[in-house]
Write a protein that holds these residues in place. Structure first.
Motif, PDB file in Angstrom:
ATOM      1  N   ALA A  61       0.694  -1.312   0.120  1.00  0.00           N
ATOM      2  CA  ALA A  61       0.054  -0.017  -0.070  1.00  0.00           C
ATOM      3  C   ALA A  61       0.935   1.332   0.042  1.00  0.00           C
ATOM      4  O   ALA A  61       0.587   2.112  -0.511  1.00  0.00           O
ATOM      5  CB  ALA A  61      -0.914   0.005   1.393  1.00  0.00           C
ATOM      6  N   ALA A  62       1.941   1.233   0.631  1.00  0.00           N
ATOM      7  CA  ALA A  62       2.883   2.228   0.929  1.00  0.00           C
ATOM      8  C   ALA A  62       3.692   2.704  -0.477  1.00  0.00           C
ATOM      9  O   ALA A  62       3.601   3.609  -0.985  1.00  0.00           O
ATOM     10  CB  ALA A  62       3.843   2.166   1.773  1.00  0.00           C
ATOM     11  N   HIS A  63       3.763   1.540  -1.165  1.00  0.00           N
ATOM     12  CA  HIS A  63       4.529   1.551  -2.452  1.00  0.00           C
ATOM     13  C   HIS A  63       3.502   1.946  -3.444  1.00  0.00           C
ATOM     14  O   HIS A  63       3.815   3.208  -4.474  1.00  0.00           O
ATOM     15  CB  HIS A  63       5.036   0.154  -2.937  1.00  0.00           C
ATOM     16  N   GLU A  64       2.463   1.993  -3.550  1.00  0.00           N
ATOM     17  CA  GLU A  64       1.358   2.461  -4.442  1.00  0.00           C
ATOM     18  C   GLU A  64       1.173   3.617  -4.119  1.00  0.00           C
ATOM     19  O   GLU A  64       0.950   4.326  -5.202  1.00  0.00           O
ATOM     20  CB  GLU A  64      -0.058   1.543  -4.039  1.00  0.00           C
ATOM     21  N   ALA A  65       0.909   4.066  -2.975  1.00  0.00           N
ATOM     22  CA  ALA A  65       0.647   5.715  -2.503  1.00  0.00           C
ATOM     23  C   ALA A  65       1.833   6.276  -2.970  1.00  0.00           C
ATOM     24  O   ALA A  65       1.833   7.388  -3.559  1.00  0.00           O
ATOM     25  CB  ALA A  65       0.517   5.992  -1.090  1.00  0.00           C
ATOM     26  N   SER A  66       3.085   5.988  -2.791  1.00  0.00           N
ATOM     27  CA  SER A  66       4.318   6.622  -3.148  1.00  0.00           C
ATOM     28  C   SER A  66       4.166   6.631  -4.788  1.00  0.00           C
ATOM     29  O   SER A  66       4.696   7.957  -5.360  1.00  0.00           O
ATOM     30  CB  SER A  66       5.557   5.763  -2.881  1.00  0.00           C
ATOM     31  N   ALA A  67       4.046   5.686  -5.601  1.00  0.00           N
ATOM     32  CA  ALA A  67       3.878   5.756  -6.956  1.00  0.00           C
ATOM     33  C   ALA A  67       2.829   6.953  -7.324  1.00  0.00           C
ATOM     34  O   ALA A  67       3.082   7.717  -8.381  1.00  0.00           O
ATOM     35  CB  ALA A  67       3.558   4.689  -7.551  1.00  0.00           C
ATOM     36  N   LYS A  68       1.738   6.828  -6.743  1.00  0.00           N
ATOM     37  CA  LYS A  68       0.615   7.861  -7.096  1.00  0.00           C
ATOM     38  C   LYS A  68       1.182   9.342  -6.992  1.00  0.00           C
ATOM     39  O   LYS A  68       0.817  10.083  -7.499  1.00  0.00           O
ATOM     40  CB  LYS A  68      -0.584   7.614  -6.365  1.00  0.00           C
ATOM     41  N   ALA A  69       1.512   9.570  -5.688  1.00  0.00           N
ATOM     42  CA  ALA A  69       2.358  10.891  -5.448  1.00  0.00           C
ATOM     43  C   ALA A  69       3.189  11.148  -6.341  1.00  0.00           C
ATOM     44  O   ALA A  69       3.314  12.483  -6.615  1.00  0.00           O
ATOM     45  CB  ALA A  69       2.695  10.749  -3.801  1.00  0.00           C
ATOM     46  N   ALA A  70       4.091  10.279  -6.742  1.00  0.00           N
ATOM     47  CA  ALA A  70       5.229  10.836  -7.677  1.00  0.00           C
ATOM     48  C   ALA A  70       4.666  10.940  -8.930  1.00  0.00           C
ATOM     49  O   ALA A  70       4.971  11.961  -9.754  1.00  0.00           O
ATOM     50  CB  ALA A  70       6.181   9.655  -8.023  1.00  0.00           C
ATOM     51  N   SER A  71       3.464  10.245  -9.258  1.00  0.00           N
ATOM     52  CA  SER A  71       2.649  10.766 -10.733  1.00  0.00           C
ATOM     53  C   SER A  71       2.188  11.966 -10.587  1.00  0.00           C
ATOM     54  O   SER A  71       1.968  12.676 -11.558  1.00  0.00           O
ATOM     55  CB  SER A  71       1.912   9.500 -10.911  1.00  0.00           C
ATOM     56  N   VAL A  72       1.603  12.180  -9.586  1.00  0.00           N
ATOM     57  CA  VAL A  72       0.741  13.694  -9.469  1.00  0.00           C
ATOM     58  C   VAL A  72       1.695  14.731  -9.276  1.00  0.00           C
ATOM     59  O   VAL A  72       1.719  15.662 -10.052  1.00  0.00           O
ATOM     60  CB  VAL A  72      -0.158  13.483  -8.255  1.00  0.00           C
ATOM     61  N   ALA A  73       2.807  14.461  -8.732  1.00  0.00           N
ATOM     62  CA  ALA A  73       3.966  15.587  -8.766  1.00  0.00           C
ATOM     63  C   ALA A  73       4.639  15.710 -10.051  1.00  0.00           C
ATOM     64  O   ALA A  73       4.710  16.780 -10.552  1.00  0.00           O
ATOM     65  CB  ALA A  73       4.936  15.093  -7.685  1.00  0.00           C
ATOM     66  N   ALA A  74       4.631  14.823 -10.752  1.00  0.00           N
ATOM     67  CA  ALA A  74       5.203  14.922 -12.039  1.00  0.00           C
ATOM     68  C   ALA A  74       4.061  15.711 -13.131  1.00  0.00           C
ATOM     69  O   ALA A  74       4.582  16.565 -13.984  1.00  0.00           O
ATOM     70  CB  ALA A  74       5.601  13.647 -12.882  1.00  0.00           C
ATOM     71  N   LYS A  75       2.916  15.426 -12.805  1.00  0.00           N
ATOM     72  CA  LYS A  75       2.029  16.215 -13.715  1.00  0.00           C
ATOM     73  C   LYS A  75       1.909  17.495 -13.408  1.00  0.00           C
ATOM     74  O   LYS A  75       1.693  18.355 -14.142  1.00  0.00           O
ATOM     75  CB  LYS A  75       0.459  15.321 -13.576  1.00  0.00           C
ATOM     76  N   ILE A  76       1.910  17.833 -11.924  1.00  0.00           N
ATOM     77  CA  ILE A  76       1.804  19.245 -11.573  1.00  0.00           C
ATOM     78  C   ILE A  76       3.008  19.993 -12.050  1.00  0.00           C
ATOM     79  O   ILE A  76       3.199  21.078 -12.758  1.00  0.00           O
ATOM     80  CB  ILE A  76       1.897  19.137  -9.977  1.00  0.00           C
ATOM     81  N   LYS A  77       4.330  19.426 -12.130  1.00  0.00           N
ATOM     82  CA  LYS A  77       5.545  19.945 -12.488  1.00  0.00           C
ATOM     83  C   LYS A  77       5.273  20.301 -14.141  1.00  0.00           C
ATOM     84  O   LYS A  77       5.876  21.240 -14.414  1.00  0.00           O
ATOM     85  CB  LYS A  77       6.629  18.811 -12.341  1.00  0.00           C
ATOM     86  N   ASP A  78       4.830  19.323 -14.838  1.00  0.00           N
ATOM     87  CA  ASP A  78       4.635  19.744 -16.197  1.00  0.00           C
ATOM     88  C   ASP A  78       3.628  20.949 -16.482  1.00  0.00           C
ATOM     89  O   ASP A  78       3.857  21.582 -17.408  1.00  0.00           O
ATOM     90  CB  ASP A  78       4.138  18.358 -16.765  1.00  0.00           C
ATOM     91  N   LEU A  79       2.717  20.870 -15.580  1.00  0.00           N
ATOM     92  CA  LEU A  79       1.715  22.223 -15.889  1.00  0.00           C
ATOM     93  C   LEU A  79       2.392  23.482 -15.688  1.00  0.00           C
ATOM     94  O   LEU A  79       2.097  24.472 -16.231  1.00  0.00           O
ATOM     95  CB  LEU A  79       0.524  21.882 -14.957  1.00  0.00           C
ATOM     96  N   ILE A  80       3.358  23.497 -14.653  1.00  0.00           N
ATOM     97  CA  ILE A  80       3.725  24.704 -14.171  1.00  0.00           C
ATOM     98  C   ILE A  80       4.984  24.714 -15.229  1.00  0.00           C
ATOM     99  O   ILE A  80       5.205  26.229 -15.333  1.00  0.00           O
ATOM    100  CB  ILE A  80       4.645  24.538 -12.646  1.00  0.00           C
ATOM    101  N   ALA A  81       5.748  24.143 -15.759  1.00  0.00           N
ATOM    102  CA  ALA A  81       6.788  24.405 -16.641  1.00  0.00           C
ATOM    103  C   ALA A  81       6.540  24.840 -17.852  1.00  0.00           C
ATOM    104  O   ALA A  81       5.589  24.914 -18.529  1.00  0.00           O
ATOM    105  CB  ALA A  81       7.799  23.188 -16.771  1.00  0.00           C
TER     106      ALA A  81
END
Length: 81
Positions: A61-81
């Protein structure tokens, strides 16, 4: 004289019989203790296996949550850049 010899051998056989009974009793006691110890170790192993399974679920569950958080962070970073 013969009665003393007969009494001696009767006492000897009685002693041997009691010694054999004591040995059998000791072995029986030892076997019971070993069986109890085996049952206790099996219960301990079962409890540890259950705990390991729960830990594995929590880790997944922790690995899955980590992967989701990394994915969301990457999407937000793409929107800002």
């Amino acid at each position: 004289m013969f009665s003393k010899i007969i009494t001696y051998f009767t006492g000897l056989f009685t002693t041997v019989e009691h010694d054999v009974e004591a040995i059998i009793s000791d072995f029986t006691s030892t076997v019971e203790k070993l069986e109890d110890a085996a049952a206790a170790k099996f219960a301990e192993a079962r409890a540890l296996a259950d705990k390991a399974a729960l830990t594995q679920l929590a880790s997944d569950a922790a690995h899955e949550a980590s992967a989701k958080a990394a994915s969301v962070a990457a999407k937000i970073k793409d929107l800002i850049a």
